[in-house]
Design a protein around this motif. Structure first.
Motif, PDB file in Angstrom:
ATOM      1  N   THR A 198     -15.437  -1.475  29.112  1.00 51.55           N
ATOM      2  CA  THR A 198     -15.354  -0.358  30.046  1.00 51.55           C
ATOM      3  C   THR A 198     -14.826   0.878  29.324  1.00 51.55           C
ATOM      4  OG1 THR A 198     -14.852  -1.927  31.809  1.00 51.55           O
ATOM      5  CG2 THR A 198     -14.357   0.396  32.241  1.00 51.55           C
ATOM      6  N   SER A 199     -15.427   2.030  29.578  1.00 49.07           N
ATOM      7  CA  SER A 199     -14.959   3.285  29.002  1.00 49.07           C
ATOM      8  C   SER A 199     -14.121   4.042  30.021  1.00 49.07           C
ATOM      9  CB  SER A 199     -16.137   4.162  28.570  1.00 49.07           C
ATOM     10  OG  SER A 199     -16.804   3.584  27.479  1.00 49.07           O
ATOM     11  N   GLN A 236     -11.098   7.611  30.267  1.00 44.94           N
ATOM     12  CA  GLN A 236     -10.498   8.752  29.590  1.00 44.94           C
ATOM     13  C   GLN A 236      -8.996   8.731  29.815  1.00 44.94           C
ATOM     14  OE1 GLN A 236     -13.328  11.762  31.332  1.00 44.94           O
ATOM     15  NE2 GLN A 236     -13.000  12.754  29.348  1.00 44.94           N
ATOM     16  N   LYS A 277     -11.428   9.798  24.972  1.00 40.93           N
ATOM     17  CA  LYS A 277     -12.241   8.703  25.492  1.00 40.93           C
ATOM     18  C   LYS A 277     -11.834   7.408  24.806  1.00 40.93           C
ATOM     19  CE  LYS A 277     -16.995   7.094  26.110  1.00 40.93           C
ATOM     20  NZ  LYS A 277     -18.424   7.371  25.885  1.00 40.93           N
ATOM     21  N   GLU A 300     -12.587   3.093  24.662  1.00 39.10           N
ATOM     22  CA  GLU A 300     -13.438   1.973  25.047  1.00 39.10           C
ATOM     23  C   GLU A 300     -12.592   0.714  25.072  1.00 39.10           C
ATOM     24  OE1 GLU A 300     -16.941  -0.120  22.841  1.00 39.10           O
ATOM     25  OE2 GLU A 300     -17.757   1.488  24.087  1.00 39.10           O
ATOM     26  N   GLY A 305     -16.874   8.261  20.677  1.00 36.48           N
ATOM     27  CA  GLY A 305     -17.660   7.780  21.800  1.00 36.48           C
ATOM     28  C   GLY A 305     -19.152   7.805  21.535  1.00 36.48           C
ATOM     29  N   SER A 362     -18.048   1.417  18.936  1.00 34.31           N
ATOM     30  CA  SER A 362     -16.613   1.331  18.673  1.00 34.31           C
ATOM     31  C   SER A 362     -16.275   0.050  17.913  1.00 34.31           C
ATOM     32  CB  SER A 362     -15.835   1.387  19.975  1.00 34.31           C
ATOM     33  OG  SER A 362     -16.094   0.230  20.739  1.00 34.31           O
TER      34      SER A 362
END
Length: 852
Positions: A118-119, A121, A138, A140, A708, A712
């Motif tokens: 899930t990403s 901020q 951001k 991950e 991003g 990653s």
């Protein structure tokens, strides 16, 4: 505390973060998200329910559920869970209001995890209008807890720290820590705040983020004959400043690219970069400052070093938050290039050189790829300090497991800090780790910049003959790269632009005799590697209208002279004959559908393949000939070429597949591509498939926060296993990862599976684990143990290995491990318990005897 005991950095599960000695932790109300939990305020049209930890706030903007987590926590008894079921265009937030010191830099550490990458901020913004945001990072998340660390300056004394969700998924939060410390922003503690380059005088070698890259210049034939022995750099006692400098030996046809670490700057301010250079033979180089206003975000000057030290500089206005200095050039002859005293400073002109810190550090692990094996008994990293070290100084050593996200800090004292051997963290646990060293005085003030080094602990490669192996890669024909390829379990290498030794432009640069280079090929064979050679690259003299006469693409012309076909056939015959027994697999042209590589038509390519096949077979009857180098978006081009190729004039159909997505499911992309490439051959017995260039494309660096845009760190590990397994299951016989053939700049996101210092990136570690599990085995079957979960079964000599992962929605319940089986995680470490709960991450099951 002894040196040995202090340097033994254990990475047990979920260790808490130890505050640095110089940091000032802030008191934060309910930083651990403990009880009590309070119902979230009701809000119209949000369909949000649940509760939030005391002292924290929830701002749902869609259907969501906030709840306490008690089964999986970092510390204490509870953590916060947030589930967003639908994104309606506005971010859902959970956060905390903080009282901070205005205009002071802070370090925020927050433990997070998510479901299936899930990403989110992480934001730091003013609590009052105009709500300015000073951190917007951001992140991950992976299914395991990980400590995320960001730094930034508080623009007010009343701030919000926020985790924002922009897509459906689940996120967990725990254990917030906030510090203010001089060591958070080392540029503010540098001597006179002048030089932003930490290890600027090369006293401890090319450490602290410097990249020294030796690559091809314009003379491909010269490069091919010299690449095997090309040396990156050596230290020298002749110095412009301090005690040492770096010498970069350059042979004819080779180019140097020297890149500094990225330096944090203030946008809109003027900066000047400078460096001292000398050369034992006059030659022109270019000094480049990137991250500034101007074309391509860079300013450059041409320089011509002499046999005496000179400082050269280039200036520009910062257009980003980071700047780098690069020195590059391809001399016309053999020279020794010496460099010293790099500096990046505020202002429009250079001032006298001044080191950023009195001491420079280096972390060294003399292993190819920084790879150690899990049964090695004598493994240590040397921490080297050069400069005046006062009494009472100590090292602050941080170690991190990049898969688990666990981290630990320790202070290390010794009677001889100039050379310290650090016992590698993790015991015999497999994985990829990062070690960070900083020298401080007795008061905790930095005496050096921080330096980092990653390494991998892997199992020994499986003993598999190349003709039974799936795994290949692109590497230069140089000892350290070849040794890295072998340590990663590869049995094949593809040359392409990793080495030019077989390209026509290299073996016959002018019309006349053929000139071959054998050192690198012989070195690869001595290491047991099979080679996929390239038959391509027509030199300019073979073409009526060459596409280029200098540079990379000057090696890619159409041999369209009147006698071009005869010249091509002779090149193929001479080259295949010369390397027979050392190179027995040949690919006819790289990506001929790309105008840069082949500025001709598909019909012209088809005719070249028709000519190459009989010429190669005459020179070496055992030769395997690959054709097309196709791609999923070039089906029509490939069909046109196939219409010209006579039946039987290729043994293997080659293609390229770059895709950053997670492959999986009953009709995955690997299956679709394999069907298309088999179907377009138009035969009842299509030729076998080899994927001769593959991977996700750009991957992130362990030395920098991902932008991003690239895959990653954690996703790299998952991606390549699923990518390779699904292709093998689809019938692809061999896969060549692209690439290990270069060194990117420090922190750069690139196709390269190496870091600037030659350490492997996480994607290479997990691919090595996969190779150790299944290489040489036969794919047997695919099955679904649970809805949304798939397993791929491989069998070899009575052993059964199954690779399993979740590919879609379904049951989240535990799955019982079959009797007689052992489970292993993505890095090949044993998993406890008798059941598995599947995520996107692959796991392995090993069974000594197949079940009926």
């Amino acid at each position: 505390m002894t040196t040995k005991s202090a340097a033994l950095l254990s990475l047990a599960t979920l260790l808490p973060l130890f505050p640095p000695a110089s940091a000032k932790p802030l008191e934060v109300l309910n930083a651990g998200l403990e009880e009590p939990y309070k119902p979230i305020p009701r809000q119209a049209d949000t369909e949000a329910t649940g509760e939030v930890a005391d002292g924290w706030f929830a701002r749902p903007q869609g259907p969501a559920r906030f709840s306490r987590e008690t089964d999986s926590v970092v510390q204490g008894k509870s953590a916060q869970r947030v589930e967003l079921f639908k994104f309606n265009g506005r971010q859902t937030e959970i956060g905390k209001r903080l009282s901070l010191s205005k205009n002071t830099r802070h370090r925020f550490t927050l433990w997070l995890k998510g479901d299936n990458f899930t990403s989110v901020q992480l934001l730091l913004r003013d609590a009052r209008p105009p709500y300015a945001t000073t951190i917007n990072q951001k992140l991950e998340l992976s299914p395991e807890w990980k400590a995320f660390e960001v730094t930034g300056e508080a623009s007010a004394d009343d701030m919000f720290l926020v985790v924002a969700m922009h897509a459906p998924g689940a996120v967990w939060l725990d254990n917030l820590q906030i510090e203010t410390a001089e060591s958070v922003a080392t540029e503010k503690t540098q001597a006179a705040t002048l030089n932003l380059v930490g290890n600027s005088s090369f006293e401890a070698g090319a450490s602290g983020g410097w990249r020294i890259l030796i690559r091809s210049g314009d003379g491909f034939d010269q490069v091919a004959r010299r690449e095997y022995s090309a040396e990156a750099f050596r230290e020298d006692v002749s110095a412009f400043a301090g005690e040492k400098s770096l010498v970069i030996p350059l042979d004819t046809g080779l180019a140097a690219v020297v890149t500094s670490p990225s330096c944090k700057v203030e946008r809109g301010s003027d900066y000047t970069a400078s460096i001292a250079v000398k050369a034992d033979s006059p030659s022109e180089f270019e000094l480049v400052l990137s991250g500034v206003e101007g074309p391509d975000g860079a300013k450059s000057v041409k320089i011509r070093p002499s046999s005496s030290w000179q400082r050269f500089s280039v200036s520009g206005k910062a257009a980003s938050d980071w700047m780098q200095l690069t020195l590059k050039g391809a001399p016309s002859g053999k020279i020794d290039l010496s460099i010293d005293a790099a500096q990046l400073e505020k202002g429009s002109s250079a001032t006298a050189y001044q080191p950023a810190f009195p001491v420079e550090l280096g972390l060294e692990l003399p292993r190819p790829g920084s790879i150690v094996f899990n049964d090695d008994t004598d493994t240590a990293m040397e921490c080297r300090a050069e400069g005046p070290i006062p009494a009472g100084a100590h090292f602050k050593i941080t170690s991190q497991n990049l898969m688990r996200g666990t981290r630990r800090e320790e202070l290390l004292t010794s009677t001889k800090l100039s050379r310290v051997r650090l016992t590698l963290p993790g015991g015999n646990e497999q994985g990829i780790f990062k070690v960070r060293a900083l020298l401080e005085d007795s008061q905790g003030k930095p005496l050096s910049s921080a330096v980092e080094k990653t390494f991998a602990r892997l199992p020994h490669p499986r003993d598999v003959a190349p003709d039974q192996s799936y795994f290949g890669i692109h590497v230069p024909l140089k000892p350290v790269f070849l040794d890295t390829a072998v340590a990663l379990g590869n049995k094949w290498i593809r040359l392409h632009d990793a080495s030019w030794v077989t390209k026509w432009a290299a073996v016959q640069p002018v019309e006349g005799p053929f000139v071959f280079a054998d050192d690198g090929v012989d070195a690869a064979k001595a290491r047991g590697l099979a080679i996929l050679g390239m038959l391509d690259g027509a030199p300019p003299w073979t073409s009526v209208k060459p596409a280029a006469t200098r540079g990379y693409f000057s090696a890619y012309n159409v041999p369209d002279r009147a006698d071009g076909n005869a010249l091509w056939s002779r090149y193929v015959k001479e080259t295949v004959s010369h390397y027979a027994g050392r190179i027995d697999a040949w690919e006819v042209w790289n990506e001929p559908w790309g105008k840069g590589f082949f500025p001709g038509t598909p019909e012209q390519y088809g005719e070249l393949l028709n000519l190459a096949y009989p010429a190669a077979k005459e020179a070496n009857p055992r030769a395997i000939i690959l054709g097309f180098s196709s791609a999923g978006h070039k089906i029509d081009w490939t069909k046109a070429a196939l219409n010209v190729v006579r039946p039987g004039n290729f043994d293997v159909f080659s293609f390229h597949d770059y895709n950053p997505g997670l492959y999986g499911g009953p009709d995955n992309n690997a299956l679709r591509l394999a069907r298309r490439f088999s179907d377009i051959q138009g035969s009842d017995t299509p030729r076998p498939l080899w994927d001769t260039e593959c991977g996700p494309g750009h991957v992130a660096s362990a030395y920098a926060q991902s932008s991003g845009k690239a895959v990653s760190l954690r996703a790299q590990m998952t991606h390549i296993v699923r990518f390779d397994v699904t292709q093998i299951a689809a019938g692809v016989r061999r896969l060549f990862y692209y690439s290990l053939h270069s060194l990117p700049a420090a922190g750069e996101e690139s196709f390269i599976g190496l870091e600037h210092d030659g350490s492997i990136r996480p994607i290479m570690a997990s691919r090595a684990i996969l190779a150790s599990m299944i290489d040489g085995a036969t794919f047997d079957s695919r099955f679904e143990p649970q809805p949304g979960v798939e397993g791929y079964v491989f069998k070899h000599n009575g052993e059964r290995v199954t690779v399993l992962w979740r590919y879609g929605p379904g049951s989240d319940g535990p799955w019982s491990i079959p009797g007689g089986s052992s489970a292993f995680d993505l890095m090949g470490n044993p998993l406890p318990g008798t059941s598995l709960t599947f995520t996107a991450d692959p796991v392995y099951l090993k069974q000594a005897r197949p079940q009926n």
